[in-house]
Write a protein that holds these residues in place. Structure first.
Motif, mmCIF file in Angstrom:
data_model
loop_
_atom_site.group_PDB
_atom_site.id
_atom_site.type_symbol
_atom_site.label_atom_id
_atom_site.label_comp_id
_atom_site.label_asym_id
_atom_site.label_seq_id
_atom_site.Cartn_x
_atom_site.Cartn_y
_atom_site.Cartn_z
ATOM 1 N N ASP A 129 0.830 -1.213 0.000
ATOM 2 C CA ASP A 129 0.000 0.000 0.000
ATOM 3 C C ASP A 129 0.858 1.255 0.000
ATOM 4 O O ASP A 129 0.568 2.227 -0.708
ATOM 5 C CB ASP A 129 -0.933 0.018 1.220
ATOM 6 C CG ASP A 129 -2.004 -1.057 1.157
ATOM 7 O OD1 ASP A 129 -2.249 -1.576 0.044
ATOM 8 O OD2 ASP A 129 -2.584 -1.374 2.215
ATOM 9 N N ARG A 130 1.929 1.243 0.763
ATOM 10 C CA ARG A 130 2.797 2.427 0.836
ATOM 11 C C ARG A 130 3.588 2.643 -0.450
ATOM 12 O O ARG A 130 3.823 3.777 -0.852
ATOM 13 C CB ARG A 130 3.717 2.312 2.040
ATOM 14 C CG ARG A 130 2.923 2.464 3.325
ATOM 15 C CD ARG A 130 3.726 2.258 4.541
ATOM 16 N NE ARG A 130 2.834 2.396 5.690
ATOM 17 C CZ ARG A 130 3.202 2.224 6.920
ATOM 18 N NH1 ARG A 130 4.453 1.913 7.200
ATOM 19 N NH2 ARG A 130 2.334 2.355 7.902
ATOM 20 N N VAL A 131 3.995 1.557 -1.087
ATOM 21 C CA VAL A 131 4.685 1.703 -2.381
ATOM 22 C C VAL A 131 3.727 2.300 -3.412
ATOM 23 O O VAL A 131 4.087 3.226 -4.154
ATOM 24 C CB VAL A 131 5.244 0.336 -2.863
ATOM 25 C CG1 VAL A 131 5.655 0.398 -4.321
ATOM 26 C CG2 VAL A 131 6.425 -0.078 -2.002
ATOM 27 N N ILE A 132 2.509 1.802 -3.459
ATOM 28 C CA ILE A 132 1.522 2.323 -4.418
ATOM 29 C C ILE A 132 1.257 3.799 -4.153
ATOM 30 O O ILE A 132 1.226 4.619 -5.077
ATOM 31 C CB ILE A 132 0.227 1.487 -4.355
ATOM 32 C CG1 ILE A 132 0.494 0.086 -4.909
ATOM 33 C CG2 ILE A 132 -0.900 2.168 -5.113
ATOM 34 C CD1 ILE A 132 -0.611 -0.915 -4.625
ATOM 35 N N GLU A 133 1.067 4.171 -2.895
ATOM 36 C CA GLU A 133 0.792 5.564 -2.550
ATOM 37 C C GLU A 133 1.987 6.465 -2.854
ATOM 38 O O GLU A 133 1.821 7.563 -3.401
ATOM 39 C CB GLU A 133 0.399 5.684 -1.077
ATOM 40 C CG GLU A 133 0.078 7.086 -0.635
ATOM 41 C CD GLU A 133 -1.017 7.739 -1.468
ATOM 42 O OE1 GLU A 133 -0.926 8.963 -1.711
ATOM 43 O OE2 GLU A 133 -1.958 7.050 -1.886
ATOM 44 N N ALA A 134 3.199 6.020 -2.532
ATOM 45 C CA ALA A 134 4.396 6.826 -2.818
ATOM 46 C C ALA A 134 4.587 6.981 -4.323
ATOM 47 O O ALA A 134 4.977 8.057 -4.800
ATOM 48 C CB ALA A 134 5.626 6.180 -2.199
ATOM 49 N N ARG A 135 4.299 5.926 -5.063
ATOM 50 C CA ARG A 135 4.410 6.009 -6.526
ATOM 51 C C ARG A 135 3.376 6.982 -7.087
ATOM 52 O O ARG A 135 3.686 7.812 -7.933
ATOM 53 C CB ARG A 135 4.207 4.614 -7.125
ATOM 54 C CG ARG A 135 4.430 4.534 -8.600
ATOM 55 C CD ARG A 135 4.360 3.072 -9.028
ATOM 56 N NE ARG A 135 4.699 2.943 -10.414
ATOM 57 C CZ ARG A 135 3.800 2.892 -11.405
ATOM 58 N NH1 ARG A 135 2.529 2.969 -11.137
ATOM 59 N NH2 ARG A 135 4.195 2.757 -12.644
#
Length: 188
Positions: A129-135
């Protein structure tokens, strides 16, 4: 036990009178040690591996019995280590079977003061979830009117214990995600 039997069992006597004058084999064995079997004798199979602790890449033989790792020793066929392991590599059995091995993730919420236990599936979902949001938040379609299709929202710093195949897959994954800051600690 008679005197003669006691003298015959004495290691120095066996060394001087027997076929082992240097005391490196049978003369040095006690009756108890002669009955012992190696921990590797009962293994179903031996799996070749690489020590995970540093970038040297010492070869290891992993002995498996009933689907469980029972012993890890240096691989004598390894051109890197020729069967030798440092103290860390010699203790790598504890990574798989040690009592201190953690089977959960410790997580501290932002601004939190206490650690909480999370199972691995929950932790992986949080990371995804954090990778998707940061991307999503840091995506750049273009910079100075030049098409870039990248993100500066996250980066990858690999460890020295990663082998070439792992580094290749990590590079492919992070490039596909749009990251451009991909480095390996072994080269720093």
């Amino acid at each position: 036990m008679g005197v003669r039997t006691w003298i015959d069992s004495w290691p120095v006597y066996r060394q001087l009178k027997g076929t082992d004058p240097l005391g490196r084999g049978a003369a040095a064995k006690s009756a108890r040690s002669a009955r012992l079997t190696p921990r590797t004798a009962s293994a179903d199979r031996v799996v070749k591996s690489v020590c995970p602790y540093c970038a040297v890449g010492c070869g290891q033989n992993v002995y498996v019995e009933g689907g469980r790792v029972t012993q890890i020793e240096g691989d004598p066929d390894s051109p890197v280590s020729r069967g030798r392991l440092c103290p860390k590599g010699s203790a790598s059995l504890q990574l798989t079977t040690g009592d201190a091995r953690e089977h959960y993730v410790l997580h501290r919420r932002p601004y939190g003061t206490e650690w909480q236990r999370l199972d691995l599936d929950r932790a992986m979902d949080m990371i995804a979830d954090r990778v998707i949001e940061a991307r999503r938040a840091g995506w750049q379609w273009e910079v100075d009117r030049a098409r870039t299709r990248r993100t500066l929202g996250f980066a990858s710093l690999g460890g020295a214990t990663l082998d070439n195949e792992e580094n290749y897959l990590i590079k492919k994954l992070f490039t596909a995600l749009g990251a451009i800051q991909i480095e390996n600690q072994a080269r720093i």
